[in-house]
Design a protein around this motif. Structure first.
Motif, PDB file in Angstrom:
ATOM      1  N   ASP A 142       0.870  -1.180   0.000  1.00 47.69           N
ATOM      2  CA  ASP A 142       0.000   0.000   0.000  1.00 47.69           C
ATOM      3  C   ASP A 142       0.906   1.229   0.000  1.00 47.69           C
ATOM      4  O   ASP A 142       1.260   1.766   1.053  1.00 47.69           O
ATOM      5  CB  ASP A 142      -0.915  -0.028   1.224  1.00 47.69           C
ATOM      6  N   PHE A 143       1.278   1.684  -1.180  1.00 47.78           N
ATOM      7  CA  PHE A 143       2.251   2.759  -1.290  1.00 47.78           C
ATOM      8  C   PHE A 143       1.686   4.085  -0.785  1.00 47.78           C
ATOM      9  O   PHE A 143       2.391   4.861  -0.146  1.00 47.78           O
ATOM     10  CB  PHE A 143       2.717   2.896  -2.740  1.00 47.78           C
ATOM     11  N   GLY A 144       0.428   4.338  -1.053  1.00 54.02           N
ATOM     12  CA  GLY A 144      -0.166   5.568  -0.557  1.00 54.02           C
ATOM     13  C   GLY A 144      -0.291   5.564   0.956  1.00 54.02           C
ATOM     14  O   GLY A 144       0.011   6.570   1.614  1.00 54.02           O
ATOM     15  N   GLY A 145      -0.708   4.437   1.537  1.00 54.08           N
ATOM     16  CA  GLY A 145      -0.807   4.348   2.989  1.00 54.08           C
ATOM     17  C   GLY A 145       0.543   4.421   3.674  1.00 54.08           C
ATOM     18  O   GLY A 145       0.700   5.078   4.709  1.00 54.08           O
ATOM     19  N   GLY A 146       1.534   3.753   3.091  1.00 59.02           N
ATOM     20  CA  GLY A 146       2.877   3.824   3.658  1.00 59.02           C
ATOM     21  C   GLY A 146       3.445   5.227   3.588  1.00 59.02           C
ATOM     22  O   GLY A 146       4.103   5.696   4.525  1.00 59.02           O
ATOM     23  N   ALA A 147       3.186   5.924   2.484  1.00 59.12           N
ATOM     24  CA  ALA A 147       3.642   7.311   2.374  1.00 59.12           C
ATOM     25  C   ALA A 147       2.925   8.201   3.385  1.00 59.12           C
ATOM     26  O   ALA A 147       3.534   9.133   3.945  1.00 59.12           O
ATOM     27  CB  ALA A 147       3.397   7.814   0.957  1.00 59.12           C
ATOM     28  N   ALA A 148       1.654   7.934   3.654  1.00 59.98           N
ATOM     29  CA  ALA A 148       0.928   8.718   4.656  1.00 59.98           C
ATOM     30  C   ALA A 148       1.521   8.520   6.045  1.00 59.98           C
ATOM     31  O   ALA A 148       1.626   9.466   6.829  1.00 59.98           O
ATOM     32  CB  ALA A 148      -0.553   8.333   4.646  1.00 59.98           C
ATOM     33  N   VAL A 149       1.913   7.283   6.365  1.00 56.10           N
ATOM     34  CA  VAL A 149       2.573   7.023   7.653  1.00 56.10           C
ATOM     35  C   VAL A 149       3.877   7.805   7.750  1.00 56.10           C
ATOM     36  O   VAL A 149       4.170   8.440   8.779  1.00 56.10           O
ATOM     37  CB  VAL A 149       2.820   5.506   7.835  1.00 56.10           C
ATOM     38  N   ALA A 150       4.666   7.770   6.678  1.00 56.77           N
ATOM     39  CA  ALA A 150       5.957   8.462   6.693  1.00 56.77           C
ATOM     40  C   ALA A 150       5.772   9.976   6.806  1.00 56.77           C
ATOM     41  O   ALA A 150       6.480  10.641   7.585  1.00 56.77           O
ATOM     42  CB  ALA A 150       6.738   8.121   5.426  1.00 56.77           C
ATOM     43  N   VAL A 151       4.840  10.539   6.058  1.00 52.33           N
ATOM     44  CA  VAL A 151       4.635  11.989   6.092  1.00 52.33           C
ATOM     45  C   VAL A 151       4.109  12.427   7.451  1.00 52.33           C
ATOM     46  O   VAL A 151       4.564  13.435   8.023  1.00 52.33           O
ATOM     47  CB  VAL A 151       3.672  12.410   4.975  1.00 52.33           C
ATOM     48  N   THR A 152       3.158  11.675   8.011  1.00 48.62           N
ATOM     49  CA  THR A 152       2.611  12.035   9.323  1.00 48.62           C
ATOM     50  C   THR A 152       3.688  11.980  10.393  1.00 48.62           C
ATOM     51  O   THR A 152       3.777  12.864  11.255  1.00 48.62           O
ATOM     52  CB  THR A 152       1.464  11.087   9.685  1.00 48.62           C
ATOM     53  N   THR A 153       4.522  10.952  10.340  1.00 55.00           N
ATOM     54  CA  THR A 153       5.612  10.840  11.312  1.00 55.00           C
ATOM     55  C   THR A 153       6.597  11.994  11.165  1.00 55.00           C
ATOM     56  O   THR A 153       7.044  12.578  12.165  1.00 55.00           O
ATOM     57  CB  THR A 153       6.334   9.503  11.131  1.00 55.00           C
ATOM     58  N   ALA A 154       6.950  12.328   9.934  1.00 53.80           N
ATOM     59  CA  ALA A 154       7.895  13.426   9.706  1.00 53.80           C
ATOM     60  C   ALA A 154       7.335  14.749  10.204  1.00 53.80           C
ATOM     61  O   ALA A 154       8.062  15.562  10.788  1.00 53.80           O
ATOM     62  CB  ALA A 154       8.234  13.513   8.221  1.00 53.80           C
TER      63      ALA A 154
END
Length: 322
Positions: A286-298
């Motif tokens: 899930d590339f969009g979901g994984g990117a959302a996790v990374a952006v939220t964490t950052a």
């Protein structure tokens, strides 16, 4: 006879004013700036390629529907569904709670132990170099190797820590198989590995402190405890703030330690935000979901660092005015 002052004539080189004595001409400064940017441009391009581009790319993926096809990734239509799914999923909050708890506990313990270690090292003589070399051994170990070594020690069947618990408590616990002991074990490993970093940073600050303030405190009759709290610690705050900031950044992005020790288990008890992002992105694809996790964490890490720096700067300015 009156003398008429002749008007100042413009310089013949196009109107540039004469350089101030002791300062280089403006044109020379501009050439130096251009040369500096020219020499720094390769490094800036590398930094942009390995940091700015991934961040922008992750931000784009987090706001788009992403499909994995034979030819690669294909972007669909814009969406906020990745963030909605993330913020309404209980697994995200459990991972965030573990990451925050691990960060607060480990950084606090490391700060206390590192400061105490630095105070001891400051008073050592010729043996300081040998002790520093021994302290650097845990810090020099690769995180994966250190975690694997500790996994042998915590093993419930043949681990030395489990055997010691059996000798002292009469039972052999499965340390990595229970939520609370597993989290405690993870804090122990992180403290063991990164306390030397805090100790060395604080020691460097102690070595730079002026000696006249200690002489004045001794003349005023201050004891060791008062001297530490009223003289040493206030002057060490900038150094301590740097160490804490670095440790918060490292601890909040913890991945290798829980991944090697527990794989995020038992269940999801030791699943950090970084492991959650890894599973969503690479296991669930899930590339969009994984990117959302990374952006939220950052975003959370950036906000935490900015808040920390703002509070620290306000405190320093207040002390300076006092």
């Amino acid at each position: 006879m009156s003398h008429v002052k002749a008007p100042a004539t413009a310089p013949e080189d196009g109107g540039s004013a004469a350089p101030t004595p002791g300062r280089p001409p403006v044109s020379l400064n501009r050439r130096r700036v251009r040369a500096g940017w020219l020499f720094a441009s390769p490094a800036l391009l590398v930094v942009a390629a390995v940091t700015v581009f991934p961040v922008v790319f992750s931000l784009v993926l987090s706001f788009w529907e992403v499909r994995l096809e034979y030819g690669g990734l294909r972007l669909g239509s814009p969406t906020l569904g990745h963030y909605e799914a993330l913020l309404t999923h209980s697994e995200w909050y459990r991972a965030l709670a573990f990451t925050l708890g691990f960060t607060v506990v480990s950084v606090t313990v490391e700060l206390v132990l590192g400061t105490l270690t630095a105070l001891v090292l400051e008073r050592l003589g010729a043996a300081r170099g040998w002790i520093l070399a021994l302290l650097l051994l845990p810090w020099a170990l690769i995180n994966v190797i250190a975690a694997q070594l500790w996994s042998y020690l915590f093993n419930g069947t043949y681990g030395a820590v489990s055997w010691l618990c059996e000798q002292l408590l009469g039972t052999q616990p499965d340390i990595l198989g229970q939520p609370v002991p597993a989290m405690a074990a993870m804090v122990v490993v992180d403290v063991w590995k990164t306390t030397p970093f805090v100790a060395i940073v604080v020691l460097a600050g102690l070595m730079l402190l002026p000696g006249d303030v200690y002489e004045a405190a001794e003349i005023d009759g201050a004891n060791a405890w008062t001297t530490f709290w009223q003289v040493t610690l206030p002057q060490l705050r900038p150094i301590v703030a740097i160490a804490v900031l670095f440790r918060i950044l490292q601890a909040f992005g913890i991945f290798d330690l829980p991944f090697v020790l527990t794989q995020g288990g038992p269940g999801t008890a030791t699943q950090s935000v970084a492991i959650l992002g890894y599973r969503v992105l690479f296991q669930n694809l899930d590339f969009g979901g994984g990117a959302a996790v990374a952006v939220t964490t950052a975003v959370m890490v950036l906000a935490c660092c900015l808040l920390f720096l703002r509070v620290f700067r306000a405190h320093v300015d207040e002390e300076g005015r006092a």
